[in-house]
Write a protein that holds these residues in place. Structure first.
Motif, PDB file in Angstrom:
ATOM      1  N   THR A 157       0.814  -1.172   0.076  1.00  0.00           N
ATOM      2  CA  THR A 157       0.006   0.221  -0.027  1.00  0.00           C
ATOM      3  C   THR A 157       0.921   1.141   0.061  1.00  0.00           C
ATOM      4  O   THR A 157       0.264   2.285  -0.006  1.00  0.00           O
ATOM      5  CB  THR A 157      -0.902  -0.074   1.271  1.00  0.00           C
ATOM      6  OG1 THR A 157      -0.247  -0.311   2.388  1.00  0.00           O
ATOM      7  CG2 THR A 157      -1.897  -1.183   1.195  1.00  0.00           C
ATOM      8  N   ALA A 158       2.195   1.233   0.038  1.00  0.00           N
ATOM      9  CA  ALA A 158       3.003   2.122  -0.101  1.00  0.00           C
ATOM     10  C   ALA A 158       2.992   3.122  -1.224  1.00  0.00           C
ATOM     11  O   ALA A 158       2.789   2.559  -2.368  1.00  0.00           O
ATOM     12  CB  ALA A 158       4.423   1.830   0.361  1.00  0.00           C
ATOM     13  N   GLN A 159       3.505   4.281  -1.376  1.00  0.00           N
ATOM     14  CA  GLN A 159       3.704   5.187  -2.561  1.00  0.00           C
ATOM     15  C   GLN A 159       4.776   4.605  -3.229  1.00  0.00           C
ATOM     16  O   GLN A 159       5.901   4.398  -2.859  1.00  0.00           O
ATOM     17  CB  GLN A 159       3.765   6.721  -1.973  1.00  0.00           C
ATOM     18  CG  GLN A 159       2.398   7.103  -1.533  1.00  0.00           C
ATOM     19  CD  GLN A 159       1.327   7.102  -2.685  1.00  0.00           C
ATOM     20  OE1 GLN A 159       1.481   7.679  -3.624  1.00  0.00           O
ATOM     21  NE2 GLN A 159       0.094   6.597  -2.237  1.00  0.00           N
ATOM     22  N   PRO A 160       4.567   4.617  -4.654  1.00  0.00           N
ATOM     23  CA  PRO A 160       5.678   4.382  -5.382  1.00  0.00           C
ATOM     24  C   PRO A 160       6.819   5.453  -5.325  1.00  0.00           C
ATOM     25  O   PRO A 160       6.447   6.541  -5.276  1.00  0.00           O
ATOM     26  CB  PRO A 160       5.385   4.093  -6.727  1.00  0.00           C
ATOM     27  CG  PRO A 160       3.859   4.247  -6.653  1.00  0.00           C
ATOM     28  CD  PRO A 160       3.191   4.941  -5.333  1.00  0.00           C
ATOM     29  N   VAL A 161       8.068   5.031  -5.228  1.00  0.00           N
ATOM     30  CA  VAL A 161       9.063   6.045  -5.239  1.00  0.00           C
ATOM     31  C   VAL A 161      10.113   5.722  -6.616  1.00  0.00           C
ATOM     32  O   VAL A 161      10.283   4.887  -6.620  1.00  0.00           O
ATOM     33  CB  VAL A 161      10.004   5.865  -4.149  1.00  0.00           C
ATOM     34  CG1 VAL A 161      10.789   7.217  -3.657  1.00  0.00           C
ATOM     35  CG2 VAL A 161       9.494   5.250  -2.772  1.00  0.00           C
ATOM     36  N   ALA A 162      10.498   6.843  -7.145  1.00  0.00           N
ATOM     37  CA  ALA A 162      11.337   6.732  -8.333  1.00  0.00           C
ATOM     38  C   ALA A 162      12.560   6.064  -7.793  1.00  0.00           C
ATOM     39  O   ALA A 162      13.250   6.287  -7.063  1.00  0.00           O
ATOM     40  CB  ALA A 162      11.610   8.083  -9.001  1.00  0.00           C
ATOM     41  N   GLU A 214      17.871   0.031   2.475  1.00  0.00           N
ATOM     42  CA  GLU A 214      17.928   0.961   1.196  1.00  0.00           C
ATOM     43  C   GLU A 214      16.945   0.867   0.231  1.00  0.00           C
ATOM     44  O   GLU A 214      16.710   1.907  -0.707  1.00  0.00           O
ATOM     45  CB  GLU A 214      19.387   0.906   0.571  1.00  0.00           C
ATOM     46  CG  GLU A 214      20.417   1.598   1.517  1.00  0.00           C
ATOM     47  CD  GLU A 214      21.763   1.287   0.997  1.00  0.00           C
ATOM     48  OE1 GLU A 214      21.965   1.442  -0.325  1.00  0.00           O
ATOM     49  OE2 GLU A 214      22.902   1.068   1.744  1.00  0.00           O
ATOM     50  N   VAL A 215      16.217  -0.211   0.370  1.00  0.00           N
ATOM     51  CA  VAL A 215      15.376  -0.331  -1.024  1.00  0.00           C
ATOM     52  C   VAL A 215      13.822   0.107  -0.312  1.00  0.00           C
ATOM     53  O   VAL A 215      13.530  -0.621   0.734  1.00  0.00           O
ATOM     54  CB  VAL A 215      15.348  -1.811  -1.374  1.00  0.00           C
ATOM     55  CG1 VAL A 215      14.013  -2.129  -2.274  1.00  0.00           C
ATOM     56  CG2 VAL A 215      16.520  -2.046  -1.982  1.00  0.00           C
ATOM     57  N   PRO A 216      13.126   1.030  -1.054  1.00  0.00           N
ATOM     58  CA  PRO A 216      11.942   1.206  -0.132  1.00  0.00           C
ATOM     59  C   PRO A 216      10.724   0.155  -0.333  1.00  0.00           C
ATOM     60  O   PRO A 216      11.013  -0.802  -1.201  1.00  0.00           O
ATOM     61  CB  PRO A 216      11.442   2.190  -0.974  1.00  0.00           C
ATOM     62  CG  PRO A 216      12.267   2.492  -1.994  1.00  0.00           C
ATOM     63  CD  PRO A 216      13.623   1.573  -1.936  1.00  0.00           C
ATOM     64  N   ALA A 217       9.873   0.043   0.538  1.00  0.00           N
ATOM     65  CA  ALA A 217       9.003  -0.967   0.731  1.00  0.00           C
ATOM     66  C   ALA A 217       8.249  -1.046  -0.422  1.00  0.00           C
ATOM     67  O   ALA A 217       7.868  -2.378  -1.011  1.00  0.00           O
ATOM     68  CB  ALA A 217       8.058  -0.486   1.679  1.00  0.00           C
ATOM     69  N   HIS A 218       7.718  -0.045  -1.390  1.00  0.00           N
ATOM     70  CA  HIS A 218       7.049  -0.374  -2.626  1.00  0.00           C
ATOM     71  C   HIS A 218       7.819  -1.204  -3.523  1.00  0.00           C
ATOM     72  O   HIS A 218       7.293  -2.223  -3.931  1.00  0.00           O
ATOM     73  CB  HIS A 218       6.628   0.852  -3.222  1.00  0.00           C
ATOM     74  CG  HIS A 218       5.867   0.652  -4.245  1.00  0.00           C
ATOM     75  ND1 HIS A 218       6.606   0.814  -5.469  1.00  0.00           N
ATOM     76  CD2 HIS A 218       4.482   0.502  -4.508  1.00  0.00           C
ATOM     77  CE1 HIS A 218       5.691   0.539  -6.511  1.00  0.00           C
ATOM     78  NE2 HIS A 218       4.305   0.549  -5.861  1.00  0.00           N
ATOM     79  N   THR A 219       9.166  -0.865  -3.441  1.00  0.00           N
ATOM     80  CA  THR A 219       9.923  -1.686  -4.439  1.00  0.00           C
ATOM     81  C   THR A 219      10.378  -2.907  -4.071  1.00  0.00           C
ATOM     82  O   THR A 219      10.297  -3.871  -4.821  1.00  0.00           O
ATOM     83  CB  THR A 219      11.353  -0.897  -4.597  1.00  0.00           C
ATOM     84  OG1 THR A 219      11.358   0.526  -4.987  1.00  0.00           O
ATOM     85  CG2 THR A 219      12.480  -1.157  -5.559  1.00  0.00           C
ATOM     86  N   MET A 220      10.633  -3.273  -2.636  1.00  0.00           N
ATOM     87  CA  MET A 220      10.733  -4.447  -2.082  1.00  0.00           C
ATOM     88  C   MET A 220       9.425  -5.189  -2.551  1.00  0.00           C
ATOM     89  O   MET A 220       9.552  -6.501  -2.813  1.00  0.00           O
ATOM     90  CB  MET A 220      10.954  -4.426  -0.675  1.00  0.00           C
ATOM     91  CG  MET A 220      11.252  -5.540  -0.083  1.00  0.00           C
ATOM     92  SD  MET A 220      12.780  -6.447  -0.632  1.00  0.00           S
ATOM     93  CE  MET A 220      13.842  -5.593   0.547  1.00  0.00           C
ATOM     94  N   ASN A 221       8.389  -4.748  -2.306  1.00  0.00           N
ATOM     95  CA  ASN A 221       7.221  -5.686  -2.813  1.00  0.00           C
ATOM     96  C   ASN A 221       7.257  -5.954  -4.282  1.00  0.00           C
ATOM     97  O   ASN A 221       7.059  -7.116  -4.622  1.00  0.00           O
ATOM     98  CB  ASN A 221       5.844  -4.542  -2.598  1.00  0.00           C
ATOM     99  CG  ASN A 221       4.615  -5.443  -2.996  1.00  0.00           C
ATOM    100  OD1 ASN A 221       4.360  -6.644  -2.445  1.00  0.00           O
ATOM    101  ND2 ASN A 221       3.749  -5.096  -4.006  1.00  0.00           N
TER     102      ASN A 221
END
Length: 833
Positions: A658-663, A717-724
């Motif tokens: 549910t996190a916001q995507p980050v570039a 270092e990897v945001p949650a959205h990317t990890m997902n």
RNA sequence: GCGGAAGUGGUGAAAUGGCAAACACACUAGCCUUAGGAGCUAGCGCCCAAAAGGCUUGCGGGUUCAAGUCCCGCCUUCCGCACCA
């Protein structure tokens, strides 16, 4: 401590959990109705004989098919992925003799055992469509088809020489004889017997079966070539030679009627009817001919028919060439086959190798009638077999090309009614009678008054009786069951006898895949609408050993059904894939070699996922696969790494849903790029190349990259959205190959619903694109150095960067640069003198 | 004999004319330990003591700026067909 324990990959526990869930949910792998609106995809693997044990060849075959089926489900197709049992056949009778177990009981127990094995492997079959060919619900339709074919004169009875396997105690079709030996008993030489047998007129479709191959571009060339050779179409001419002093004619078949003026003898097969006539009046000849036949039989039984030396006997009779009335001697020769062409040939030693050899041996005249077209060489070495030539010594046909002469000679023969253009096939009608118990009873009745009487449709099925004494004595076991044999004639109600032969089991497998489309139908073999929706099969997968057995019979059956109005397709399968064999230590697995690896052992030790994935990883699917247990262990360790990786970062991934995507930047970008490259690669492979071994390798590379970045991952270092995205996509990509593990991890990532119904991931080309490339720099094609350039660098930039390189400079110093080849994105090659 | 496929490290293999050996297995060395068929790190085509360097895709030719890849010839292995007129 508890947390550590959680990170242990234990396939036994994990897989049995999911196996239970899947068994409780039969809808998971079920085909949907036509109205579902999705495009259909029919993926089929060849059904096994229920021996009681899956072997590694099955595991490989079914791992390929299951991966494809799962991929297509994820691509949103309505997938039909069925399984069944080729359940009639001799092993059940052998087992009955050995263990005193009825064939039916033995077979059904084996089916239950193998079905358990398949379920344990996690193969996603729609068991609601399961087909078991030894059950009356199925084999009654074999009988129904038999009757339809009888009505259309496609099933008939004749007495002929047939192949007899002493071990099977039954006859075999030509396709079932391999190198003179039985296809089931590779050490058993097949004998020839004269018997009355039922045949299917597959030759009525010979030409269509041949021409259809050209359109089957989704089939391997190897299989198409094998079928072409098997059908063996040959265009030629039949010509009647008159028998001197007799009304009888000798009809010969030749592909080279243009050479007929060079015919210096006529050769008959030893079994030719005319030979028996001559021999009857000539005891010496009879003895000689018997010797020829004897020798041939012995050669065949020794398994080297081809190696036998050419022999012949002069009959002392003469035949007359219809074109010029020339008198030529009639011989009997052991290299003439009774069951090809007319069993008689005109012998032209100057232009045929075999005739040349024979004529030399017996001093028969050799007369040149074809000269080379270019005429540079007047008298080339004999035999001169080229078909580009000019006729000589051929009366009024002199000067014509071979091709022109053939046409003209055919016309003359037709006009004068002593011959005609004709086409001969090597393909013979399919002998389907078997003198065995465990097969489909042939639904015919022999009545003394009415002769052959078909069993009326409303009396089908003719049930195979239980409690039949099985012997290996030969002769149909059913003929010793009075209650089965004795019937009343459907026409005259008088006493009659049932046919006691059963059908070849290849009948069962010729159409089973149509039954899957409508497996419960009790009024018809299947509903034509269901067939027209699902057929042709989109992808058929099996072993190449069926290239000219099952696969030619199936094509024939489809054409018969089409002509009966049951189906609309001309061919059963649009695409065919033949996987390689599974071998061990360089040899085919076999009990006698003691190198058999049991799938059960593998599953117990390493799990079903590891076993299946190894079967895909160890070699490309079309090549032979050398089974190495250490390799399975390696795959199992890899699955453990995936398990721990996903488990460790699942909490972040779940939060990322549910996190916001980050570039993405830095390590995130690096990993996402690899992920999207991997996705693109695997997607492409499923679309055609099917190199699943490199698909698995690509997944391993991605996982290796993830592990190498573990320090950054655990540092957050990897945001949650990317990890997902990273973990979720990894699970999706692996889902066709490792259904158990990915189902578990899918749930662990907080996803609901079956992973195989989740959408297949899409590769974003922008994200997959590298921004820098490593480019090899060569001098005269030899590698000198490597430069880094931007991915979109043009020729000029590449050249400039390359020339700036110190190593290159050092090497070209003092030499003159002739040319610089720059291939954008690939290489720079400096050509120096 | 004819037709087809294949030949790459110790092994399974990868590379669709552009850095040969990706990914694994095995092996070697080290670390860790809850001693597991576990995990982690590093090495691992050949030659040379090492480095530098050279060599390397069954063999021999050829095409090309560039060949494991394309062409020609040969060898070996496997598969299919094999007196089919």
């Amino acid at each position: 401590m508890a947390e550590e324990k959680e990170l242990r990959y234990d396939p036994a526990v994990l897989e049995s959990k999911w196996q239970e869930r899947w068994t409780a949910d039969p809808a998971l792998y079920a085909a949907e109705p036509e109205q579902c609106g999705k495009p259909k995809y029919y993926v089929l693997e060849m059904l096994p004989y229920p021996s009681g044990q899956l072997h590694m060849g099955h595991v490989r075959n079914y791992s390929i098919g299951d991966a494809l089926a799962r991929h297509m489900w994820m691509r949103g197709f309505n997938v039909l992925h069925p399984m069944g049992w080729d359940a009639f056949g001799l092993p059940a009778e052998n087992a009955a003799l050995k263990n005193n177990t009825p064939p039916r009981q033995w077979t059904l127990a084996n089916i239950a055992a193998m079905k358990r094995q398949m379920q344990r492997l996690g193969l996603g079959y729609d068991w609601a469509t399961e087909v078991t060919t030894c059950l009356p619900e199925y084999y009654r339709w074999n009988q129904w088809f038999f009757l339809r074919m009888y009505e259309k004169n496609l099933a008939y009875r004749k007495k002929s020489k047939v192949n007899w396997c002493p071990d099977c105690a039954t006859v075999l079709a030509n396709e079932q004889v391999i190198d003179g030996r039985c296809w089931r008993h590779e050490d058993t030489l097949v004998q020839q017997r004269e018997l009355v047998q039922w045949f299917f007129r597959i030759t009525a479709y010979a030409n269509e079966l041949l021409e259809g191959l050209d359109k089957l571009d989704g089939w391997p060339d190897k299989v198409r070539t094998m079928q072409r050779n098997w059908i063996g179409r040959s265009e030629g001419t039949e010509v009647d030679f008159a028998l001197e002093g007799d009304d009888e004619k000798i009809r010969v078949f030749t592909t080279r009627v243009d050479t007929i003026f060079g015919a210096t003898s006529v050769q008959l097969a030893p079994e030719h009817p005319l030979v028996s006539r001559f021999a009857a009046a000539d005891p010496v000849l009879k003895a000689q001919v018997d010797h020829l036949i004897d020798e041939q039989t012995r050669a065949r039984e020794a398994g080297d028919v081809g190696a036998i030396e050419k022999h012949g006997v002069d009959t002392g009779r003469y035949a007359l060439n219809p074109y010029n009335g020339e008198r030529v001697p009639i011989w009997v020769a052991n290299y003439i086959l009774m069951d090809y062409g007319t069993g008689a040939i005109m012998s032209v030693p100057a232009h045929d190798e075999r005739d040349f050899e024979f004529a030399n041996k017996y001093g028969i005249e050799i007369r040149r009638v074809i000269a080379p077209e270019d005429s540079v060489q007047e008298a080339p070495a004999l035999p001169f077999t080229s078909e580009s030539g000019i006729l000589i010594n051929s009366g009024s046909y002199n000067g014509l090309t071979c091709e022109q002469a053939q046409k003209q000679l055919q016309q003359v023969a037709a006009r004068n009614k002593f011959g005609k253009a004709t086409v001969t096939y090597r393909l013979k009608d399919w002998g389907v009678s078997r003198q065995r118990y465990w097969g489909t009873p042939i639904p015919m009745i022999h009545c003394e008054r009415d002769g052959l009487v078909p069993v009326p449709d409303d009396q089908l099925p003719v049930l195979l009786p239980d409690q039949v004494e099985i012997t290996q004595q030969g002769g149909s076991p059913l003929s010793r069951v009075p209650a089965f044999v004795n019937v009343t004639c459907p026409k005259c109600s008088g006493p009659a006898r049932r046919e006691t032969d059963t059908m070849d089991t290849f009948v069962d497998s010729s159409w089973y895949f149509y039954r899957y489309a409508d497996a419960k139908n009790s009024n018809a073999p299947f509903n034509p609408n269901a067939a027209s929706y699902w057929f042709p099969i989109d992808q058929y997968i099996g072993g190449v050993e069926h290239a000219i057995l099952h696969l030619i019979y199936s094509r024939f059956w489809t054409k018969v059904m089409r002509d009966l109005g049951l189906v609309q397709n001309d061919e059963p399968a649009a695409r065919l894939f033949t996987q390689g064999m599974v071998i061990k230590d360089g040899a085919k697995m076999s009990k006698s070699k003691g190198n058999v690896v049991s799938p059960d052992d593998m599953v117990v030790r390493y799990g079903a996922d590891a076993t299946r994935m190894y079967a895909l990883f160890a070699a490309p699917p079309d090549r032979d696969l050398d089974w190495q247990e250490d390799g399975v262990a390696g795959v199992s360790r890899f699955l453990g790494r995936v398990f721990r990786l996903v488990m460790r970062y699942a909490p972040q991934a779940r939060a990322g849903r549910t996190a916001q995507p980050v570039a993405p930047t830095g390590v995130s970008l690096k990993l996402l790029r690899k992920l999207h490259q991997t996705t693109a690669k695997i997607t492409l492979d499923f679309a055609g190349r099917w190199h699943f071994n490199t698909c698995v390798a690509a997944i391993m590379e991605f996982v290796n990259d993830m592990q190498a970045a573990d320090a950054q991952l655990s540092a957050g270092e990897v945001p949650a959205h990317t990890m997902n995205e990273l973990l979720r996509t990894l699970v999706l990509l692996m889902a066709p190959f490792a259904p158990f593990l990915t189902s578990e991890l899918w749930e662990e990532l907080g996803e609901t619903g079956a992973v195989l119904r989740a959408a297949w991931p899409q590769s974003d080309p922008q994200l997959a694109r590298e921004d820098e490339l490593e480019i090899p720099v060569q001098i005269n094609g030899k590698l000198v150095t490597v430069i880094r350039i931007a991915v979109d660098a043009d020729r000029a930039v590449m050249e400039a960067v390359a020339l700036r390189d110190e190593k290159l400079q050092a090497k070209i110093a003092g030499r003159s640069v002739a040319k610089i080849i720059v291939v954008p994105g690939k290489t720079v090659n400096v050509v120096v003198k």
